[in-house]
Design a protein around this motif. Sequence first.
Motif, mmCIF file in Angstrom:
data_model
loop_
_atom_site.group_PDB
_atom_site.id
_atom_site.type_symbol
_atom_site.label_atom_id
_atom_site.label_comp_id
_atom_site.label_asym_id
_atom_site.label_seq_id
_atom_site.Cartn_x
_atom_site.Cartn_y
_atom_site.Cartn_z
ATOM 1 N N ASP A 136 0.850 -1.189 0.000
ATOM 2 C CA ASP A 136 0.000 0.000 0.000
ATOM 3 C C ASP A 136 0.888 1.242 0.000
ATOM 4 O OD1 ASP A 136 -2.204 1.637 0.075
ATOM 5 O OD2 ASP A 136 -2.478 1.476 2.253
ATOM 6 N N ILE A 137 1.723 1.341 -1.026
ATOM 7 C CA ILE A 137 2.670 2.444 -1.141
ATOM 8 C C ILE A 137 2.567 3.029 -2.544
ATOM 9 C CG2 ILE A 137 5.107 3.094 -1.155
ATOM 10 C CD1 ILE A 137 5.612 0.896 0.870
ATOM 11 N N GLN A 153 10.354 -0.105 4.010
ATOM 12 C CA GLN A 153 8.908 -0.309 4.030
ATOM 13 C C GLN A 153 8.419 -0.952 2.743
ATOM 14 O OE1 GLN A 153 6.962 3.396 4.878
ATOM 15 N NE2 GLN A 153 7.900 3.622 6.901
ATOM 16 N N ALA A 154 9.005 -0.551 1.636
ATOM 17 C CA ALA A 154 8.537 -1.052 0.344
ATOM 18 C C ALA A 154 8.967 -2.480 0.076
ATOM 19 C CB ALA A 154 9.049 -0.139 -0.772
ATOM 20 N N PHE A 155 10.178 -2.844 0.503
ATOM 21 C CA PHE A 155 10.730 -4.144 0.135
ATOM 22 C C PHE A 155 11.133 -4.998 1.319
ATOM 23 C CE2 PHE A 155 12.025 -0.961 -3.109
ATOM 24 C CZ PHE A 155 11.094 -1.325 -4.068
ATOM 25 N N GLU A 158 15.176 -4.774 5.701
ATOM 26 C CA GLU A 158 15.708 -5.078 7.027
ATOM 27 C C GLU A 158 15.176 -6.409 7.540
ATOM 28 O OE1 GLU A 158 18.043 -3.456 8.404
ATOM 29 O OE2 GLU A 158 18.077 -1.898 6.876
ATOM 30 N N GLY A 159 13.921 -6.724 7.195
ATOM 31 C CA GLY A 159 13.327 -7.968 7.671
ATOM 32 C C GLY A 159 13.918 -9.205 7.048
ATOM 33 N N LYS A 160 14.646 -9.043 5.927
ATOM 34 C CA LYS A 160 15.216 -10.189 5.237
ATOM 35 C C LYS A 160 16.693 -10.360 5.534
ATOM 36 C CE LYS A 160 11.906 -9.823 1.465
ATOM 37 N NZ LYS A 160 11.681 -9.375 0.085
ATOM 38 N N ALA A 161 17.186 -9.701 6.554
ATOM 39 C CA ALA A 161 18.607 -9.798 6.892
ATOM 40 C C ALA A 161 18.989 -11.243 7.152
ATOM 41 C CB ALA A 161 18.916 -8.952 8.131
ATOM 42 N N GLY A 162 20.091 -11.638 6.561
ATOM 43 C CA GLY A 162 20.582 -12.995 6.762
ATOM 44 C C GLY A 162 20.101 -13.987 5.724
ATOM 45 N N ILE A 163 19.150 -13.583 4.874
ATOM 46 C CA ILE A 163 18.673 -14.481 3.828
ATOM 47 C C ILE A 163 19.547 -14.266 2.605
ATOM 48 C CG2 ILE A 163 16.740 -15.143 2.368
ATOM 49 C CD1 ILE A 163 14.864 -14.051 4.466
#
Length: 277
Positions: A136-137, A153-155, A158-163
């Motif tokens: 929703d951006i 926020q868009a991608f 930060e939440g995918k760190a380590g992947i």
Amino acid sequence: YNYGLDEDKFSMDVFNFPSIDSFITAMETKDQVPYWATFNRDEYRSDTKNLKKVVTYDLKITEYGYNKYLVLPEVLPAGFYLAEVKVKDSFRQVFFQVSDIVVYTSITKTETLVWVNDLASKGPIAKAKVEVVGKDISKLTSEDGVATFDSSQAFDIEGKAGIRDWTKSYIKISDGNRYSISPLEISNYWNSYQVESENFWYYFYSDRTLYKPDDKVNFWGFLEGRKGGAIDSDLTVELSGYSYFDYSLEAMPIATAPVTKQDGGTFMGLLNLEKRP
């Protein structure tokens, strides 16, 4: 191009997607095949039964440099397409779009920039709508054709760190009844292999570039956190050599010197070198 084929001509069917959203859905479905599954990605076949076949070409290979291409003989109307080539037991598909809207994108860990221009007018497009597909951006471009938004926020960077993988996202651009899609391939290696020094602004200078084994190294520098935080603690400067490692393959210091930061983030100090064999 399959080097096992010796055909003079290749038959290409071109299909038209009914909407930009159906085009995006088809690409996202293919994206579900992992990047490392090269054979599966090459052999993946998008369903064409609900697509309109607009033209069939018999094309000869065009060579440029060491590469070989199949070049369409005409410009198709603006829209979203799938081209399929079948030769004997082999086939390949490619998604492509035809649009007067040209898009430049640049993504960093903090911010994403989208610059939208018009090939017809050869100028920027103001008030074009820029959307991150699946989020929703959305933003409107400025008079210069530019829109920016927060990358995390868009991608979910930060939440995918380590992947340690690649992900793909899509930017949808609309200007009235004109549309364009810009794919973004995002590498999560920058989080997997993040270097601590990337969190700081820093400069380091020594008084010379060449020293004797028992010289003194005078130095000065600057250090400050990239997020605006001053460094309150004392610092240690270490000089390491290429051939000095411990059992964990970490660089072992040849010389160290404690330093205290001054106002403005600057520091200076002295390293005493010792003779080495």
